[in-house]
Write an enzyme that holds these catalytic residues in place. Structure first.
Site, PDB file in Angstrom:
ATOM      1  N   ASP A 112       3.824   2.421  -4.286  1.00 30.65           N
ATOM      2  CA  ASP A 112       3.066   3.447  -4.988  1.00 30.65           C
ATOM      3  C   ASP A 112       2.907   2.986  -6.434  1.00 30.65           C
ATOM      4  O   ASP A 112       3.875   2.965  -7.197  1.00 30.65           O
ATOM      5  CB  ASP A 112       3.810   4.780  -4.924  1.00 30.65           C
ATOM      6  CG  ASP A 112       3.070   5.910  -5.614  1.00 30.65           C
ATOM      7  OD1 ASP A 112       1.982   5.660  -6.191  1.00 30.65           O
ATOM      8  OD2 ASP A 112       3.578   7.043  -5.593  1.00 30.65           O
ATOM      9  N   VAL A 113       1.690   2.607  -6.815  1.00 28.26           N
ATOM     10  CA  VAL A 113       1.489   2.063  -8.161  1.00 28.26           C
ATOM     11  C   VAL A 113       1.664   3.121  -9.238  1.00 28.26           C
ATOM     12  O   VAL A 113       1.688   2.786 -10.438  1.00 28.26           O
ATOM     13  CB  VAL A 113       0.106   1.386  -8.292  1.00 28.26           C
ATOM     14  CG1 VAL A 113      -0.027   0.242  -7.300  1.00 28.26           C
ATOM     15  CG2 VAL A 113      -1.033   2.391  -8.149  1.00 28.26           C
ATOM     16  N   LYS A 133     -11.999   2.884 -14.467  1.00 27.15           N
ATOM     17  CA  LYS A 133     -12.551   1.574 -14.147  1.00 27.15           C
ATOM     18  C   LYS A 133     -13.110   0.898 -15.393  1.00 27.15           C
ATOM     19  O   LYS A 133     -12.988  -0.329 -15.562  1.00 27.15           O
ATOM     20  CB  LYS A 133     -13.638   1.705 -13.076  1.00 27.15           C
ATOM     21  CG  LYS A 133     -13.100   2.071 -11.698  1.00 27.15           C
ATOM     22  CD  LYS A 133     -12.196   0.991 -11.123  1.00 27.15           C
ATOM     23  CE  LYS A 133     -11.853   1.240  -9.666  1.00 27.15           C
ATOM     24  NZ  LYS A 133     -10.961   0.211  -9.089  1.00 27.15           N
ATOM     25  N   THR A 165     -16.783   0.520   3.128  1.00 23.24           N
ATOM     26  CA  THR A 165     -15.365   0.686   3.448  1.00 23.24           C
ATOM     27  C   THR A 165     -15.171   2.033   4.143  1.00 23.24           C
ATOM     28  O   THR A 165     -16.127   2.789   4.339  1.00 23.24           O
ATOM     29  CB  THR A 165     -14.492   0.640   2.179  1.00 23.24           C
ATOM     30  OG1 THR A 165     -14.785   1.791   1.369  1.00 23.24           O
ATOM     31  CG2 THR A 165     -14.736  -0.639   1.384  1.00 23.24           C
ATOM     32  N   TYR A 169     -12.449   8.641 -12.515  1.00 18.84           N
ATOM     33  CA  TYR A 169     -12.434   7.326 -11.862  1.00 18.84           C
ATOM     34  C   TYR A 169     -13.264   6.320 -12.663  1.00 18.84           C
ATOM     35  O   TYR A 169     -12.850   5.184 -12.886  1.00 18.84           O
ATOM     36  CB  TYR A 169     -12.987   7.479 -10.450  1.00 18.84           C
ATOM     37  CG  TYR A 169     -13.178   6.206  -9.673  1.00 18.84           C
ATOM     38  CD1 TYR A 169     -12.106   5.591  -9.025  1.00 18.84           C
ATOM     39  CD2 TYR A 169     -14.446   5.624  -9.542  1.00 18.84           C
ATOM     40  CE1 TYR A 169     -12.292   4.430  -8.281  1.00 18.84           C
ATOM     41  CE2 TYR A 169     -14.643   4.480  -8.803  1.00 18.84           C
ATOM     42  CZ  TYR A 169     -13.557   3.879  -8.177  1.00 18.84           C
ATOM     43  OH  TYR A 169     -13.750   2.727  -7.437  1.00 18.84           O
ATOM     44  N   ASP A 190       0.854  -1.174   0.000  1.00 19.87           N
ATOM     45  CA  ASP A 190       0.000   0.000   0.000  1.00 19.87           C
ATOM     46  C   ASP A 190       0.893   1.228   0.000  1.00 19.87           C
ATOM     47  O   ASP A 190       2.015   1.189   0.531  1.00 19.87           O
ATOM     48  CB  ASP A 190      -0.906   0.005   1.236  1.00 19.87           C
ATOM     49  CG  ASP A 190      -2.114   0.917   1.085  1.00 19.87           C
ATOM     50  OD1 ASP A 190      -3.219   0.396   0.874  1.00 19.87           O
ATOM     51  OD2 ASP A 190      -1.952   2.154   1.172  1.00 19.87           O
TER      52      ASP A 190
END
Length: 262
Positions: free
Chosen positions: A66-67, A163, A194, A159, A40
């Site tokens: 960190d992607v 996706k 979440t 976003y 993460d």
């Protein structure tokens, strides 16, 4: 009943695993015997998740990843292989969602670019770094986390576009990787309880009637679907999008409510 052997001896890398869906995925795969690298961008969150798994007698380590950074991604893959052996499973959970501005024409380039860079291109980076190792393991599987935002309008332009892009990337990568023995699939959640919804119980209650199954999702609902697609039980499934949304996108509850007669 959870199968405690499906991932026995498997090396697993989960991104965005510090909390929420990613943490639930890490726990589910570890409970089923996987040796999990909890990665993460927020290292303390990753360490908390990994520590909790170890307290349960499960195998897990934490690493900052960190992607949005290729070097960080490649280091996470290398760390997984060094710690646990050949990489068998990659689960892409990391994402970023910037709230929309009131007018689309005022949307800043930076926000759009960041959401796509983490949510879509980040998955590309992770798959690119992991694929040779997944192929070498002989049982490689990639599962990414999409969203119903990619299927219908739920707001969040960037976003949602990212996706939606994951569904296409899943198909094209599945076609490329199939002959090399690696499967690639996508799980598409609806609303899931979440930390993103923390303090918004009223909003979740308001959304509940939209779900034919009568509730919003829990992280464990998504983790179960990921575990299936990553496991040998899905050995003949690749390139698919599995929608796990309580019936939201299949049933037009608003229409049914509008036309219902006494």
């Amino acid at each position: 009943m959870t199968d405690h052997t499906r991932f026995a001896g498997h090396a697993v890398l989960v991104t965005g695993a510090g909390r929420g869906i990613g943490a639930a995925v890490a726990r589910r795969l570890a409970e089923e015997g996987g040796r999990v690298l909890v990665s993460d961008r927020d290292l303390p969150e990753a360490e908390r998740t990994a520590s909790g798994l170890r307290q349960l007698g499960l195998t897990a380590e934490a690493l900052a990843c960190d992607v949005a950074d290729r070097t960080s991604v490649e280091a996470a893959v290398a760390h997984t292989v060094a710690a646990f052996g050949p990489l068998d499973v990659l689960v892409n959970c990391a994402a970023h969602c910037t709230p929309d501005v009131p007018l689309f024409e005022d949307d800043p380039d930076e926000a759009w670019a960041r959401d796509l860079d983490i949510t879509l291109t980040g998955v590309h980076r992770c798959c690119r770094a992991a694929l040779p190792h997944l192929v070498a393991s002989g049982r490689g599987a990639i599962v990414s986390i999409g969203s119903v935002n990619g299927l219908q309008d739920c707001g969040n332009h960037a976003y949602s576009a990212a996706k939606a892009g994951l569904a296409s990337l899943t198909r094209t990568l599945a076609g490329h990787a199939a002959a090399r023995g690696c499967r690639v699939n996508l799980v598409v959640p609806g609303t899931v309880r979440t930390s993103a919804w923390e303090g918004r119980d009223d909003d979740l209650d308001a959304l509940r009637p939209l779900y034919p199954l009568g509730r919003v999702g829990e992280p464990e609902d998504i983790a179960a679907a990921v575990a299936f697609l990553a496991s040998r039980d899905a050995a003949w499934i690749t390139g698919t999008t599995l929608v796990v949304d309580g019936g939201l996108t299949a049933v037009n509850t608003g229409f049914h409510t509008a036309v219902r007669h006494p």
